[in-house]
Design an enzyme around this catalytic site. Sequence first.
Site, PDB file in Angstrom:
ATOM      1  CG  ASN A   1      -1.619   1.184   1.441  1.00 48.19           C
ATOM      2  OD1 ASN A   1      -1.917   1.764   2.724  1.00 48.19           O
ATOM      3  ND2 ASN A   1      -1.942   2.022   0.710  1.00 48.19           N
TER       4      ASN A   1
ATOM      5  CE  LYS B   1     -20.233  19.019  -0.708  1.00 50.70           C
ATOM      6  NZ  LYS B   1     -19.354  18.917  -1.706  1.00 50.70           N
TER       7      LYS B   1
HETATM    8  C1  F6R Z   1     -21.249  16.908  -4.652  1.00 51.84           C
HETATM    9  C2  F6R Z   1     -21.000  16.087  -5.540  1.00 51.84           C
HETATM   10  C3  F6R Z   1     -21.408  16.216  -6.996  1.00 51.84           C
HETATM   11  C4  F6R Z   1     -20.359  15.590  -7.890  1.00 51.84           C
HETATM   12  C5  F6R Z   1     -20.961  15.685  -9.227  1.00 51.84           C
HETATM   13  C6  F6R Z   1     -19.748  15.184 -10.178  1.00 51.84           C
HETATM   14  O1  F6R Z   1     -20.853  16.700  -3.015  1.00 51.84           O
HETATM   15  O2  F6R Z   1     -20.261  15.189  -5.068  1.00 51.84           O
HETATM   16  O3  F6R Z   1     -21.834  17.552  -7.189  1.00 51.84           O
HETATM   17  O4  F6R Z   1     -19.134  16.534  -7.859  1.00 51.84           O
HETATM   18  O5  F6R Z   1     -21.810  14.734  -9.525  1.00 51.84           O
HETATM   19  O6  F6R Z   1     -19.345  14.094  -9.920  1.00 51.84           O
HETATM   20  P1  F6R Z   1     -17.719  13.485 -10.648  1.00 51.84           P
HETATM   21  O7  F6R Z   1     -16.667  14.332  -9.683  1.00 51.84           O
HETATM   22  O8  F6R Z   1     -17.723  12.214  -9.990  1.00 51.84           O
HETATM   23  O9  F6R Z   1     -17.792  13.754 -12.099  1.00 51.84           O
END
Ligand code: F6R
Length: 607
Positions: free
Chosen positions: A100, A486
């Site tokens: 790891n 958030k």
């Molecule tokens: C908020 C959150 C989402 C992701 C969005 C994109 O806390 O997690 O807004 O940021 O769905 O997801 P990814 O980064 O996986 O493309």
Amino acid sequence: MCGITGFIGAGQALPFLMQGLAKLEYRGYDSAGITLVDEHGLYTCKTKGRLSELEALLRDVRCPQNCGIGHTRWATHGVPSQLNSHPHSNMKNTISLVHNGIIENYAVLKQELLAKGYQFTSETDTEIVVHLLDEHYYRDRLPMFEALLKTVHQLQGSFALCIVCTDEPDRIYVAKKESPMVLGRCESGTMCASDAPALLEYTKEILPLNDGEAAILKADSLEVYDFEGNPVPENWISFPYDVQSAQKGGYDSFMMKEIHEQPSVIRETLRGRFRGEMIYMQEIDRLHLDERDIRRIYYVACGTAYHACIYAVTQLSRYARCAVNAMPASEFRYGSPYLDEHTLCVFVSQSGETADTIAALKLAKSHHAVTTAVVNVLGSSMTRLADAVLYTCAGPEISVASTKAYTTQLVLLACLNVELADVMDWEMPGRREMIRDLQILPEAVEEVMGYESTMEQLSKLLKDQRDAYFIGRQLDYPSALEGALKLKEVSYVHADAYYAGELKHGPIALIEKDSVVVAMATQPEVAAKTVSNIEETIARGAQVILITTKDMPAEKFEHVLRLPNLCPDLAPITGAVLLQMFAYFTAELKGCDIDKPRNLAKSVTVE
Ligand code: F6R
């Protein structure tokens, strides 16, 4: 991040290894494997996929061996595959190990080993370790423990290692530097693992290894040494948690655990990125950006990752000599953006699987734009589509609300922006301070963790409120957006974010007695203006939380949080931690299911 287990005892090793890996799956789950050893040799079984797939492979196999090691992987070098899965063995199939961490100098060591005739079967950084052990054990004829000590002195980076060998099927060798490793013993045997939950069904007496320590585990004893081979005192602790809370590191939720992981994952994301006053980003060398006459740059993503894009664009547009834009992927893909071979598109995603971002990436490629993905999950779809890939090393993010993925995105995008300035020959104001302060950023993030109980108190301001307002200017604006998102997603309190200067053009009509306003004022050229904006809200009865720097005059305000002294471009990273805690404690106060907010999924793979 990966999980490792090891057992040597009177009974079978496999049950311990498998239950331990199950407890460690939160550390990684893209592949899994075990090696068992006895006088007949090594038996290795490994597979891509979750632990259940390994269980299925082992279902009808007789495994009486008393000694073995196990691994659950979260890929960092080499995509998830059977060949890249751990354990890795030497060419004679007599030594097997799990690892790891990240071996930073593996490329140099690999060249040396290839020249000596060693053959590699995987793309991992780990495989060099087993060949080094082979070299010192067979060619230098050192005893295995000395071969291990010689090997660890050659490695740069982080590692927790567990090693078994057919010549000594009655012991496991262990070594640790900057990756976790705990040891334990009970009547049935002696064991080790990346984290205590793997041991707790067997014992609550745990010996955490320190950096620079190695151990020899036997069925009824264990010995601990430093990397020079001197015995070291053993500091056993009695572990207070049950298995479930131990998986969350003693925190009540994965979200809080992941908030607290930020200093270490930021450190991992920055590992190997500094070469004196330069940022080292060889991943994008292959794009030959200096020869391409780049005329526009898009940063594209969804949700939290899109806020990281706004941060990147706000920063870069101050000195870029071309057009720079941030766009949500769901708009980019339908908005006919101008794309050609002189366009650079940076796609940002934790999962690498978000449907809108993948569609946007495909669109950019179809118009011959140069594409880069900033992604957390190795081998995910975006990493296979983009021309170049930069990895945030946040480890698996289990909580639906993104925390550590966001701050590692900001860190990596800040580094990318420095690299773009260098490659394109743009003069970047504050470049030297940025590189200096990036190197102390993990400690600064650690420092803001000290505000945890203050944030818990401040969240009570929202107890009877249905709304909250987040404001900021320049680089504080993406922080306001992310703070509001958030709060909404985990506590269901309605929250909006505004440019602080826009407040008076409408939103201020909403402010009344006890409205909660969170103001970010960390950017020296505009902080004083944001502070005047909050005075306007206080005059209307608002309760204001001001997040600012150490030198900003703000004595007259009741709730002021001061971030560590860093160059202003990095304040959104330390500031994000406070906003995450604010959302967390508000959600806790309201009794919400923090790790799994309603209506949300971790990865949005549909449009
Ligand atoms: C908020 C959150 C989402 C992701 C969005 C994109 O806390 O997690 O807004 O940021 O769905 O997801 P990814 O980064 O996986 O493309």
